[in-house]
Enzyme design. Structure first.
Site, PDB file in Angstrom:
ATOM      1  N   SER A 124       0.847  -1.183   0.000  1.00 22.55           N
ATOM      2  CA  SER A 124       0.000   0.000   0.000  1.00 22.55           C
ATOM      3  C   SER A 124       0.892   1.246   0.000  1.00 22.55           C
ATOM      4  O   SER A 124       1.789   1.352  -0.827  1.00 22.55           O
ATOM      5  CB  SER A 124      -0.959  -0.053   1.190  1.00 22.55           C
ATOM      6  OG  SER A 124      -1.907   0.970   1.112  1.00 22.55           O
ATOM      7  N   TRP A 125       0.641   2.164   0.929  1.00 20.78           N
ATOM      8  CA  TRP A 125       1.449   3.375   0.978  1.00 20.78           C
ATOM      9  C   TRP A 125       2.915   3.035   1.217  1.00 20.78           C
ATOM     10  O   TRP A 125       3.814   3.738   0.753  1.00 20.78           O
ATOM     11  CB  TRP A 125       0.917   4.299   2.083  1.00 20.78           C
ATOM     12  CG  TRP A 125       1.638   5.590   2.149  1.00 20.78           C
ATOM     13  CD1 TRP A 125       1.440   6.663   1.346  1.00 20.78           C
ATOM     14  CD2 TRP A 125       2.697   5.946   3.044  1.00 20.78           C
ATOM     15  NE1 TRP A 125       2.304   7.666   1.695  1.00 20.78           N
ATOM     16  CE2 TRP A 125       3.083   7.251   2.734  1.00 20.78           C
ATOM     17  CE3 TRP A 125       3.340   5.279   4.078  1.00 20.78           C
ATOM     18  CZ2 TRP A 125       4.085   7.916   3.417  1.00 20.78           C
ATOM     19  CZ3 TRP A 125       4.341   5.949   4.753  1.00 20.78           C
ATOM     20  CH2 TRP A 125       4.699   7.246   4.431  1.00 20.78           C
TER      21      TRP A 125
END
Length: 194
Positions: A124-125
């Protein structure tokens, strides 16, 4: 379970400890030794043992347990460390950049493994951070032998910090009726999908 063990032990036990000391015997030994982590705060020793080059997994923001299930599926010879750069103080949250987060992650990684080749994985991030860590390591003449991105979307060429982009989006949404907000969200969603 963590709360219960912490109350019984009379001290804080976190998810990393519970994972590593997964049996009653290991937990008792850990508590008796009064062990403290020898790793910097940004490093989560998910499975720190093995004779292969470690895999450093950059975690999604505020998710200290994202890579524990992965450790079970990998070779016990492969050390696996979670990397979670520390949340900035509120005063600096609006000005911190992806590059600064990556620099902190890189410093933590190099405290565990001073020289490459490095294996990096981001979810993800954390994928954006892992990508930037790889860029910084390469600029320093280090080798990155593996860079994996899971469910990550890179914004190449953007230098604006992510908190500022979120603030811009929130400001754009303020004062709009629900139908307008829904329309803007759908527009952005379609841009992401292209």
């Amino acid at each position: 379970l963590i709360t219960w063990v912490s109350k019984l032990a009379g001290r804080t036990v976190n998810i990393e400890t519970l994972w590593q000391a997964s049996t009653v015997r290991k937990m008792a030994a850990y508590l008796a030794a009064g062990a403290k982590s020898s790793y910097p705060p940004a490093i989560v020793p998910v499975q720190p043992f093995g004779d292969q080059a470690p895999l450093f997994c950059v975690e999604p923001y505020d998710s200290r347990i994202a890579f524990f299930p992965l450790a079970v599926r990998l070779s016990p010879r492969l050390p696996l460390f979670g990397v979670e750069p520390q949340r900035p103080p509120a005063a600096t949250a609006a000005t911190i950049t992806l590059e600064a987060f990556a620099a902190e992650a890189k410093a933590a990684i190099r405290s565990v493994q001073p020289e490459g080749p490095y294996r990096l994985l981001g979810y993800s991030w954390g994928g954006m951070v892992a990508f930037e860590v790889a860029q910084q390591l390469i600029e320093e003449g280090q080798q990155v032998s593996f860079l994996g991105l899971l469910d990550s979307r890179l914004s190449v060429g953007r230098k604006r910090s992510w908190p500022l982009r979120i603030q811009d989006f929130v400001r754009e949404m303020q004062g709009k009726q629900w139908a307008e907000r829904q329309h803007l969200l759908l527009q952005r969603w379609h841009r992401v999908q292209r």
